[in-house]
Motif scaffolding. Structure first.
Motif, PDB file in Angstrom:
ATOM      1  N   HIS A  35       0.878  -1.151  -0.009  1.00 25.94           N
ATOM      2  CA  HIS A  35       0.019   0.055  -0.197  1.00 25.94           C
ATOM      3  C   HIS A  35       0.894   1.345   0.057  1.00 25.94           C
ATOM      4  N   LEU A  36       1.712   1.337   0.875  1.00 27.78           N
ATOM      5  CA  LEU A  36       2.628   2.643   0.888  1.00 27.78           C
ATOM      6  C   LEU A  36       3.319   2.827  -0.311  1.00 27.78           C
ATOM      7  N   PRO A  37       4.064   1.793  -0.842  1.00 27.66           N
ATOM      8  CA  PRO A  37       4.757   2.064  -2.138  1.00 27.66           C
ATOM      9  C   PRO A  37       3.875   2.548  -3.236  1.00 27.66           C
ATOM     10  N   LEU A  38       2.530   2.005  -3.497  1.00 32.80           N
ATOM     11  CA  LEU A  38       1.747   2.282  -4.658  1.00 32.80           C
ATOM     12  C   LEU A  38       1.201   3.847  -4.123  1.00 32.80           C
ATOM     13  N   LEU A  39       0.678   3.914  -2.868  1.00 30.19           N
ATOM     14  CA  LEU A  39       0.494   5.463  -2.623  1.00 30.19           C
ATOM     15  C   LEU A  39       1.446   6.720  -2.824  1.00 30.19           C
ATOM     16  N   GLU A  40       2.805   6.225  -2.797  1.00 33.42           N
ATOM     17  CA  GLU A  40       4.009   6.901  -3.049  1.00 33.42           C
ATOM     18  C   GLU A  40       3.989   7.143  -4.591  1.00 33.42           C
ATOM     19  N   ASP A  41       3.813   5.971  -5.114  1.00 31.16           N
ATOM     20  CA  ASP A  41       4.103   6.086  -6.674  1.00 31.16           C
ATOM     21  C   ASP A  41       3.116   7.027  -7.347  1.00 31.16           C
ATOM     22  N   TYR A  42       1.893   6.911  -6.892  1.00 24.98           N
ATOM     23  CA  TYR A  42       0.676   7.780  -7.393  1.00 24.98           C
ATOM     24  C   TYR A  42       1.006   9.261  -6.784  1.00 24.98           C
ATOM     25  N   GLY A  43       1.965   9.637  -5.871  1.00 29.70           N
ATOM     26  CA  GLY A  43       2.033  10.938  -5.561  1.00 29.70           C
ATOM     27  C   GLY A  43       1.153  11.196  -4.309  1.00 29.70           C
ATOM     28  N   PHE A  44       0.442  10.333  -3.890  1.00 27.35           N
ATOM     29  CA  PHE A  44      -0.709  10.724  -2.918  1.00 27.35           C
ATOM     30  C   PHE A  44      -0.065  10.966  -1.353  1.00 27.35           C
ATOM     31  N   ILE A  45       1.082  10.139  -1.331  1.00 26.32           N
ATOM     32  CA  ILE A  45       1.939  10.386  -0.030  1.00 26.32           C
ATOM     33  C   ILE A  45       3.544  10.552  -0.289  1.00 26.32           C
ATOM     34  N   ASN A  46       4.202  10.928   0.715  1.00 23.56           N
ATOM     35  CA  ASN A  46       5.723  10.999   0.550  1.00 23.56           C
ATOM     36  C   ASN A  46       6.137  10.128   1.744  1.00 23.56           C
ATOM     37  N   TRP A  47       6.795   9.101   1.642  1.00 24.50           N
ATOM     38  CA  TRP A  47       7.222   8.051   2.306  1.00 24.50           C
ATOM     39  C   TRP A  47       8.800   8.200   2.773  1.00 24.50           C
ATOM     40  N   ASP A  48       9.091   8.462   3.861  1.00 25.25           N
ATOM     41  CA  ASP A  48      10.300   8.416   4.395  1.00 25.25           C
ATOM     42  C   ASP A  48      10.670   7.281   4.976  1.00 25.25           C
ATOM     43  N   ARG A  49      11.219   6.062   4.267  1.00 30.75           N
ATOM     44  CA  ARG A  49      11.382   4.831   4.626  1.00 30.75           C
ATOM     45  C   ARG A  49      12.709   4.757   5.794  1.00 30.75           C
ATOM     46  N   ASP A  50      13.532   5.654   5.756  1.00 34.74           N
ATOM     47  CA  ASP A  50      14.515   5.524   7.070  1.00 34.74           C
ATOM     48  C   ASP A  50      14.067   6.151   8.176  1.00 34.74           C
ATOM     49  N   HIS A  52      10.751   6.415   8.862  1.00 31.69           N
ATOM     50  CA  HIS A  52       9.424   5.517   9.336  1.00 31.69           C
ATOM     51  C   HIS A  52       8.281   6.820   9.260  1.00 31.69           C
ATOM     52  N   GLU A  53       8.188   7.817   8.211  1.00 32.60           N
ATOM     53  CA  GLU A  53       7.393   8.655   8.303  1.00 32.60           C
ATOM     54  C   GLU A  53       6.635   8.682   7.092  1.00 32.60           C
ATOM     55  N   VAL A  54       5.230   9.120   7.070  1.00 32.27           N
ATOM     56  CA  VAL A  54       4.339   9.421   5.891  1.00 32.27           C
ATOM     57  C   VAL A  54       3.703  10.570   6.060  1.00 32.27           C
ATOM     58  N   THR A  55       4.041  11.460   5.012  1.00 36.98           N
ATOM     59  CA  THR A  55       3.250  12.786   4.970  1.00 36.98           C
ATOM     60  C   THR A  55       2.362  12.974   3.504  1.00 36.98           C
ATOM     61  N   LYS A  56       1.657  13.803   3.506  1.00 41.92           N
ATOM     62  CA  LYS A  56       0.813  14.052   2.246  1.00 41.92           C
ATOM     63  C   LYS A  56       1.612  14.422   1.228  1.00 41.92           C
ATOM     64  N   GLY A  57       1.441  13.767   0.180  1.00 41.19           N
ATOM     65  CA  GLY A  57       2.194  14.049  -1.220  1.00 41.19           C
ATOM     66  C   GLY A  57       1.641  14.989  -2.234  1.00 41.19           C
ATOM     67  N   PRO A  58       2.253  15.560  -3.223  1.00 40.26           N
ATOM     68  CA  PRO A  58       1.798  16.506  -4.199  1.00 40.26           C
ATOM     69  C   PRO A  58       0.292  16.201  -4.713  1.00 40.26           C
ATOM     70  N   LYS A  59      -0.192  14.983  -4.801  1.00 39.68           N
ATOM     71  CA  LYS A  59      -1.358  14.700  -5.458  1.00 39.68           C
ATOM     72  C   LYS A  59      -2.424  14.231  -4.416  1.00 39.68           C
ATOM     73  N   PHE A  60      -2.171  14.583  -3.126  1.00 41.04           N
ATOM     74  CA  PHE A  60      -2.873  14.222  -2.014  1.00 41.04           C
ATOM     75  C   PHE A  60      -4.364  14.781  -2.462  1.00 41.04           C
ATOM     76  N   ASP A  61      -4.439  16.007  -2.779  1.00 42.14           N
ATOM     77  CA  ASP A  61      -5.697  16.951  -2.709  1.00 42.14           C
ATOM     78  C   ASP A  61      -6.596  16.209  -4.107  1.00 42.14           C
ATOM     79  N   ASP A  62      -5.927  15.474  -4.894  1.00 37.90           N
ATOM     80  CA  ASP A  62      -6.672  14.479  -5.681  1.00 37.90           C
ATOM     81  C   ASP A  62      -7.626  13.457  -5.108  1.00 37.90           C
ATOM     82  N   ILE A  63      -7.160  12.858  -4.026  1.00 36.27           N
ATOM     83  CA  ILE A  63      -8.040  11.804  -3.586  1.00 36.27           C
ATOM     84  C   ILE A  63      -8.868  12.337  -2.194  1.00 36.27           C
ATOM     85  N   ARG A  64      -8.710  13.783  -1.938  1.00 31.51           N
ATOM     86  CA  ARG A  64      -9.216  14.442  -0.506  1.00 31.51           C
ATOM     87  C   ARG A  64     -10.740  14.001  -0.533  1.00 31.51           C
TER      88      ARG A  64
END
Length: 82
Positions: A35-50, A52-64
């Motif tokens: 799930h996290l890799p796919l959401l990141e690939d679509y730009g919905f989230i930014n995922w800092d694996r190192d 362990h942080e997830v933040t809203k990505g540049p396309k988050f408002d598309d799914i809001r």
């Protein structure tokens, strides 16, 4: 849920899980590897694996709107959807 800053929340940790709850472990593994890799690939989230942080990505408002609808009607949805 959608209006808060995710950076204000505690960090999401998906590594080295020691628990007897196999369902929770399965869900965390699925989230980290699917799930996290796919959401990141679509730009919905930014995922800092190192870190362990997830933040809203540049396309988050598309799914809001979808997330807001799910939140508004969560009591009408099947339990296993959330």
């Amino acid at each position: 849920m959608l209006s808060h800053n995710p950076e204000d929340e505690s960090k999401l940790y998906t590594g080295d899980i020691e628990t007897v709850d196999t369902e929770a472990t399965r869900l965390l593994i699925e989230m980290e590897h699917t799930h996290l890799p796919l959401l990141e690939d679509y730009g919905f989230i930014n995922w800092d694996r190192d870190n362990h942080e997830v933040t809203k990505g540049p396309k988050f408002d598309d799914i809001r709107p979808l997330l807001e609808m799910i939140e508004a009607h969560q009591d009408e949805l099947p339990d296993d959807w959330l």
